[in-house]
Design a protein around this motif. Structure first.
Motif, PDB file in Angstrom:
ATOM      1  N   ARG A 108       3.870  59.122 -20.698  1.00 37.72           N
ATOM      2  CA  ARG A 108       3.164  60.057 -21.583  1.00 37.72           C
ATOM      3  C   ARG A 108       4.071  60.656 -22.653  1.00 37.72           C
ATOM      4  NH1 ARG A 108      -1.923  60.043 -20.556  1.00 37.72           N
ATOM      5  NH2 ARG A 108      -2.776  60.016 -18.435  1.00 37.72           N
ATOM      6  N   VAL A 109       5.270  61.110 -22.250  1.00 35.09           N
ATOM      7  CA  VAL A 109       6.134  61.780 -23.214  1.00 35.09           C
ATOM      8  C   VAL A 109       6.847  60.763 -24.108  1.00 35.09           C
ATOM      9  CG1 VAL A 109       8.115  63.308 -23.513  1.00 35.09           C
ATOM     10  CG2 VAL A 109       6.444  63.771 -21.699  1.00 35.09           C
ATOM     11  N   GLU A 110       7.555  59.801 -23.497  1.00 32.65           N
ATOM     12  CA  GLU A 110       8.346  58.867 -24.308  1.00 32.65           C
ATOM     13  C   GLU A 110       7.477  57.861 -25.050  1.00 32.65           C
ATOM     14  OE1 GLU A 110      11.930  55.582 -23.804  1.00 32.65           O
ATOM     15  OE2 GLU A 110      11.775  57.222 -22.361  1.00 32.65           O
ATOM     16  N   TYR A 111       6.452  57.315 -24.372  1.00 33.24           N
ATOM     17  CA  TYR A 111       5.630  56.271 -24.988  1.00 33.24           C
ATOM     18  C   TYR A 111       4.335  56.793 -25.591  1.00 33.24           C
ATOM     19  CZ  TYR A 111       8.867  52.666 -23.658  1.00 33.24           C
ATOM     20  OH  TYR A 111       9.999  51.897 -23.563  1.00 33.24           O
ATOM     21  N   GLY A 112       4.045  58.059 -25.397  1.00 33.25           N
ATOM     22  CA  GLY A 112       2.946  58.695 -26.117  1.00 33.25           C
ATOM     23  C   GLY A 112       1.551  58.292 -25.664  1.00 33.25           C
ATOM     24  N   PHE A 113       1.397  57.843 -24.417  1.00 30.64           N
ATOM     25  CA  PHE A 113       0.080  57.425 -23.941  1.00 30.64           C
ATOM     26  C   PHE A 113      -0.787  58.648 -23.640  1.00 30.64           C
ATOM     27  CE2 PHE A 113      -2.657  56.050 -20.280  1.00 30.64           C
ATOM     28  CZ  PHE A 113      -3.512  55.261 -21.038  1.00 30.64           C
ATOM     29  N   THR A 114      -2.008  58.655 -24.160  1.00 31.11           N
ATOM     30  CA  THR A 114      -2.907  59.799 -23.970  1.00 31.11           C
ATOM     31  C   THR A 114      -4.175  59.431 -23.192  1.00 31.11           C
ATOM     32  OG1 THR A 114      -3.987  59.371 -26.106  1.00 31.11           O
ATOM     33  CG2 THR A 114      -2.130  60.919 -26.093  1.00 31.11           C
ATOM     34  N   GLY A 115      -4.289  58.165 -22.764  1.00 23.99           N
ATOM     35  CA  GLY A 115      -5.488  57.730 -22.054  1.00 23.99           C
ATOM     36  C   GLY A 115      -5.438  58.028 -20.570  1.00 23.99           C
ATOM     37  N   THR A 116      -6.147  57.208 -19.797  1.00 22.92           N
ATOM     38  CA  THR A 116      -6.311  57.420 -18.359  1.00 22.92           C
ATOM     39  C   THR A 116      -5.314  56.576 -17.575  1.00 22.92           C
ATOM     40  OG1 THR A 116      -8.674  57.748 -18.751  1.00 22.92           O
ATOM     41  CG2 THR A 116      -7.987  57.379 -16.469  1.00 22.92           C
ATOM     42  N   VAL A 117      -4.570  57.204 -16.673  1.00 27.08           N
ATOM     43  CA  VAL A 117      -3.651  56.496 -15.785  1.00 27.08           C
ATOM     44  C   VAL A 117      -4.394  56.179 -14.492  1.00 27.08           C
ATOM     45  CG1 VAL A 117      -1.525  56.613 -14.434  1.00 27.08           C
ATOM     46  CG2 VAL A 117      -1.577  57.541 -16.758  1.00 27.08           C
ATOM     47  N   ILE A 118      -4.532  54.892 -14.200  1.00 24.29           N
ATOM     48  CA  ILE A 118      -5.226  54.434 -13.003  1.00 24.29           C
ATOM     49  C   ILE A 118      -4.199  53.870 -12.023  1.00 24.29           C
ATOM     50  CG2 ILE A 118      -7.008  52.870 -12.106  1.00 24.29           C
ATOM     51  CD1 ILE A 118      -8.286  52.828 -14.844  1.00 24.29           C
ATOM     52  N   THR A 119      -4.337  54.207 -10.755  1.00 19.17           N
ATOM     53  CA  THR A 119      -3.412  53.639  -9.770  1.00 19.17           C
ATOM     54  C   THR A 119      -3.846  52.235  -9.386  1.00 19.17           C
ATOM     55  OG1 THR A 119      -4.597  54.353  -7.776  1.00 19.17           O
ATOM     56  CG2 THR A 119      -3.061  55.924  -8.764  1.00 19.17           C
ATOM     57  N   ASP A 120      -2.883  51.411  -9.021  1.00 16.93           N
ATOM     58  CA  ASP A 120      -3.219  50.192  -8.306  1.00 16.93           C
ATOM     59  C   ASP A 120      -3.799  50.634  -6.958  1.00 16.93           C
ATOM     60  OD1 ASP A 120      -3.472  47.498  -7.797  1.00 16.93           O
ATOM     61  OD2 ASP A 120      -1.374  47.014  -8.198  1.00 16.93           O
ATOM     62  N   ALA A 121      -4.412  49.716  -6.229  1.00 15.56           N
ATOM     63  CA  ALA A 121      -5.138  50.090  -5.009  1.00 15.56           C
ATOM     64  C   ALA A 121      -4.232  50.835  -4.032  1.00 15.56           C
ATOM     65  CB  ALA A 121      -5.715  48.849  -4.358  1.00 15.56           C
ATOM     66  N   LEU A 122      -4.668  52.005  -3.616  1.00 14.53           N
ATOM     67  CA  LEU A 122      -3.864  52.826  -2.721  1.00 14.53           C
ATOM     68  C   LEU A 122      -3.844  52.286  -1.297  1.00 14.53           C
ATOM     69  CD1 LEU A 122      -4.784  56.407  -3.987  1.00 14.53           C
ATOM     70  CD2 LEU A 122      -2.756  55.045  -4.517  1.00 14.53           C
ATOM     71  N   GLU A 123      -4.747  51.346  -0.974  1.00 10.36           N
ATOM     72  CA  GLU A 123      -4.715  50.723   0.348  1.00 10.36           C
ATOM     73  C   GLU A 123      -3.572  49.712   0.463  1.00 10.36           C
ATOM     74  OE1 GLU A 123      -8.386  48.624   0.879  1.00 10.36           O
ATOM     75  OE2 GLU A 123      -7.833  47.005  -0.497  1.00 10.36           O
ATOM     76  N   MET A 124      -2.983  49.304  -0.666  1.00  4.85           N
ATOM     77  CA  MET A 124      -1.882  48.346  -0.638  1.00  4.85           C
ATOM     78  C   MET A 124      -0.689  48.952   0.089  1.00  4.85           C
ATOM     79  SD  MET A 124      -2.315  46.987  -4.574  1.00  4.85           S
ATOM     80  CE  MET A 124      -0.710  46.187  -4.650  1.00  4.85           C
ATOM     81  N   LYS A 125       0.043  48.082   0.798  1.00  4.75           N
ATOM     82  CA  LYS A 125       1.152  48.580   1.618  1.00  4.75           C
ATOM     83  C   LYS A 125       2.219  49.268   0.769  1.00  4.75           C
ATOM     84  CE  LYS A 125      -0.315  46.997   5.632  1.00  4.75           C
ATOM     85  NZ  LYS A 125      -1.639  46.508   5.235  1.00  4.75           N
ATOM     86  N   GLY A 126       2.380  48.829  -0.489  1.00  5.41           N
ATOM     87  CA  GLY A 126       3.379  49.447  -1.356  1.00  5.41           C
ATOM     88  C   GLY A 126       3.131  50.920  -1.601  1.00  5.41           C
ATOM     89  N   ALA A 127       1.884  51.374  -1.422  1.00  9.97           N
ATOM     90  CA  ALA A 127       1.565  52.797  -1.577  1.00  9.97           C
ATOM     91  C   ALA A 127       1.252  53.442  -0.235  1.00  9.97           C
ATOM     92  CB  ALA A 127       0.375  52.974  -2.515  1.00  9.97           C
ATOM     93  N   ALA A 128       0.356  52.840   0.545  1.00  6.29           N
ATOM     94  CA  ALA A 128      -0.114  53.469   1.783  1.00  6.29           C
ATOM     95  C   ALA A 128       1.018  53.680   2.788  1.00  6.29           C
ATOM     96  CB  ALA A 128      -1.229  52.627   2.405  1.00  6.29           C
ATOM     97  N   LEU A 129       1.882  52.667   2.953  1.00  8.61           N
ATOM     98  CA  LEU A 129       2.982  52.825   3.899  1.00  8.61           C
ATOM     99  C   LEU A 129       3.974  53.878   3.427  1.00  8.61           C
ATOM    100  CD1 LEU A 129       3.880  49.218   5.148  1.00  8.61           C
ATOM    101  CD2 LEU A 129       2.761  51.065   6.402  1.00  8.61           C
ATOM    102  N   ALA A 130       4.201  53.925   2.113  1.00  8.08           N
ATOM    103  CA  ALA A 130       5.165  54.881   1.570  1.00  8.08           C
ATOM    104  C   ALA A 130       4.705  56.323   1.738  1.00  8.08           C
ATOM    105  CB  ALA A 130       5.412  54.580   0.092  1.00  8.08           C
ATOM    106  N   ALA A 131       3.375  56.523   1.800  1.00  2.97           N
ATOM    107  CA  ALA A 131       2.840  57.886   1.862  1.00  2.97           C
ATOM    108  C   ALA A 131       2.329  58.273   3.240  1.00  2.97           C
ATOM    109  CB  ALA A 131       1.701  58.034   0.854  1.00  2.97           C
ATOM    110  N   GLY A 132       2.102  57.276   4.105  1.00  4.33           N
ATOM    111  CA  GLY A 132       1.542  57.584   5.414  1.00  4.33           C
ATOM    112  C   GLY A 132       0.026  57.550   5.446  1.00  4.33           C
ATOM    113  N   GLY A 133      -0.578  56.728   4.572  1.00  2.02           N
ATOM    114  CA  GLY A 133      -2.032  56.605   4.560  1.00  2.02           C
ATOM    115  C   GLY A 133      -2.596  56.736   3.166  1.00  2.02           C
ATOM    116  N   VAL A 134      -3.868  56.344   3.010  1.00  6.62           N
ATOM    117  CA  VAL A 134      -4.505  56.371   1.696  1.00  6.62           C
ATOM    118  C   VAL A 134      -4.694  57.797   1.197  1.00  6.62           C
ATOM    119  CG1 VAL A 134      -6.566  55.715   0.394  1.00  6.62           C
ATOM    120  CG2 VAL A 134      -5.638  54.154   2.106  1.00  6.62           C
ATOM    121  N   GLY A 135      -5.104  58.719   2.076  1.00  3.96           N
ATOM    122  CA  GLY A 135      -5.308  60.109   1.664  1.00  3.96           C
ATOM    123  C   GLY A 135      -4.040  60.754   1.138  1.00  3.96           C
TER     124      GLY A 135
END
Length: 483
Positions: free
Chosen positions: A244-271
């Protein structure tokens, strides 16, 4: 005691869910009425165009400004054509042709098809620079390995999609192209400096921001100097300071699927992953493909609890929900779609074919298709030359389990056309090809990311830069085998 209705509605406004089957269940529509931002459509939701149009109409009954998303990249990642393969080549083929007008035209055609079905956002294009030949999840989804070429085609793709009234979502920020692991199963690490990212991975994102892309998707990858031990999806340094700051993006940031192990395992679940992503600066949280009402309520409850215990600031969640609503509003206000040019994709795929060697005298060959596993992103979509062959026998084989002498006996005096995907990294693939080619006329058709390996003694090496229906047809035509 139930959730506060106002906070629950706020939390739902940041969520992109999904549902099983070809007909939206009541809960999927009811949650939209309650404030859910939208749904993503997967192959299991799609039977035919009339059914998809009926589904999107049913979803709009729950919320007129619903966000209806889909992964329709063309090439190897298709949902609309999951039963047959895409009629469009993917990014690697378009990058090989290197005609910006063609890339824009192909994406405008994809956008027109989506718009006609009531789909409002395409989770495409993939703008990652595929610098790792061993990359198991990007490969032919990338326009190539050169940052400048990828940047130019990424901007053209965004312009094409959005000209049809469908929002584009460039992915996967800050760049998934140098990984040799699949974030569906683990958390890949790209251990480079921010300076390397700026030179190698980020130029396409700068280009799509300049092109007015409406959304950008996060990557579940670890870049230690920026993200520490967690993924970029949970990194404020990546999503706010860099994007947002360096590249000036003002649109919507969407996550890749939170059920993926790269996110869910790192956080301890989808929630918990949803909470961390919101706190880092994400706006619209893609839950994943395997979603039911209970999971949506669980994630919303986790967000509400985080608002209560101080893990999340209400202003941040309101900002996120507002950006999701802005995306929905843009898609509703979009203009009429661009007309589709008949056979555009097939002509484009033919232009992408590269032939090294001699492809003459292939009368009635034995066509051997080597088994190749598909990624979760691709799904099990048919591929190969089979549907396009006029007068050739086709057999299937597993590279590491196949005796080359048995194939030679089966072929007899016929030449062999060996078809594979990512042959350079297929277990037993290079060995089988070279053993065959040492004593038999063999033509190799590479329908994945080609890499640098070329088989010794092969008569020809044909690269399609993808395995879509269009790529298969193009290869059959070049080899003189098409019906």
């Amino acid at each position: 005691m139930g959730l506060d209705p106002g906070l629950r509605r706020l939390a739902l406004g940041t969520l992109l869910a999904a549902y099983p089957g070809p007909v939206p269940p009541d809960w999927a529509v009811d949650l939209l009425t309650d404030g859910l931002a939208g749904h993503t459509l997967f192959g299991t939701n799609i039977h035919d165009p009339a059914q998809v149009a009926a589904s999107t109409e049913a979803l709009r009954a729950g919320r007129p400004d619903v966000i209806i998303a889909i992964d329709e990249e063309g090439g190897d990642v298709t949902r609309l054509a999951h039963a047959t393969g895409s009629p469009y080549p993917g990014n690697a083929a378009l990058g090989a042709v290197d005609d910006l007008a063609l890339t824009r035209q192909v994406y405008a055609a994809i956008g027109a098809e989506l718009a006609a079905l009531g789909i409002t956002i395409d989770l495409a294009p993939t703008v990652d620079v595929n610098t790792a030949d061993e990359n198991p999840v990007i490969g032919t989804r990338s326009f190539g390995a050169d940052p400048a070429r990828v940047a130019a085609h990424s901007a053209a793709a965004v312009a094409g999609l959005q000209s049809a009234g469908v929002a584009a979502c460039a992915k996967h920020f800050p760049g998934h192209g140098a990984t040799v692991a699949d974030s569906h199963y683990e958390l890949p690490t790209v251990d480079v400096s921010p300076a390397v990212l700026r030179e190698r991975d980020l130029p396409p994102f700068a280009a799509v921001v300049d092109a007015g892309v409406r959304a950008i998707m996060t990557a579940h990858i670890r870049v230690p100097p920026l993200t520490g031990d967690g993924p970029a999806t949970f990194s404020r340094a990546v999503l706010v300071d860099l994007l947002r700051v360096e590249y000036g993006f003002t649109g919507t940031v969407i996550t890749d699927a939170l059920e993926m192990k790269g996110a869910a395992l790192a956080a301890g679940g989808v929630g918990p992953a949803a909470v961390r992503a919101l706190a880092a600066g994400a706006d619209l949280l893609c839950i994943g493909a395997k979603v039911d009402a209970d999971l949506v309520e669980q994630v919303a409850a986790e967000i509400v609890e985080a608002l209560s215990d101080g893990r999340l600031d209400r202003a941040r969640v309101e900002e996120a929900a507002g950006r999701a609503a802005d995306l929905a509003g843009w898609t509703r206000a979009a203009g009429p779609p661009t007309p589709v040019t008949e056979r555009l994709g097939y002509a484009a795929a033919l232009r992408a074919i590269r032939v090294e060697g001699d492809v003459t005298e292939l009368t009635r060959p034995l066509v051997v298709q080597l088994h190749a596993a598909s990624t979760i992103a691709e799904g099990r979509v048919p591929w190969g030359l089979g549907p396009h062959l006029a007068d050739a026998e086709e057999v299937r084989a597993v590279a590491g389990e196949t005796d080359p002498e048995a194939l030679r006996r089966l072929a007899g005096d016929r030449p062999i056309v060996l078809v594979g995907r990512h042959l350079h990294r297929l277990p037993g693939g290079p060995e089988l090809v070279e053993a065959l080619a040492a004593r038999h006329p063999v033509t190799v058709v590479e329908m994945g990311w080609p890499g640098r390996w070329r088989p010794a003694n092969a008569r020809a090496f044909v690269t399609t830069y993808g395995a879509s229906h269009a790529n298969g047809r193009a290869a059959a035509e070049v080899l003189g085998l098409a019906g």
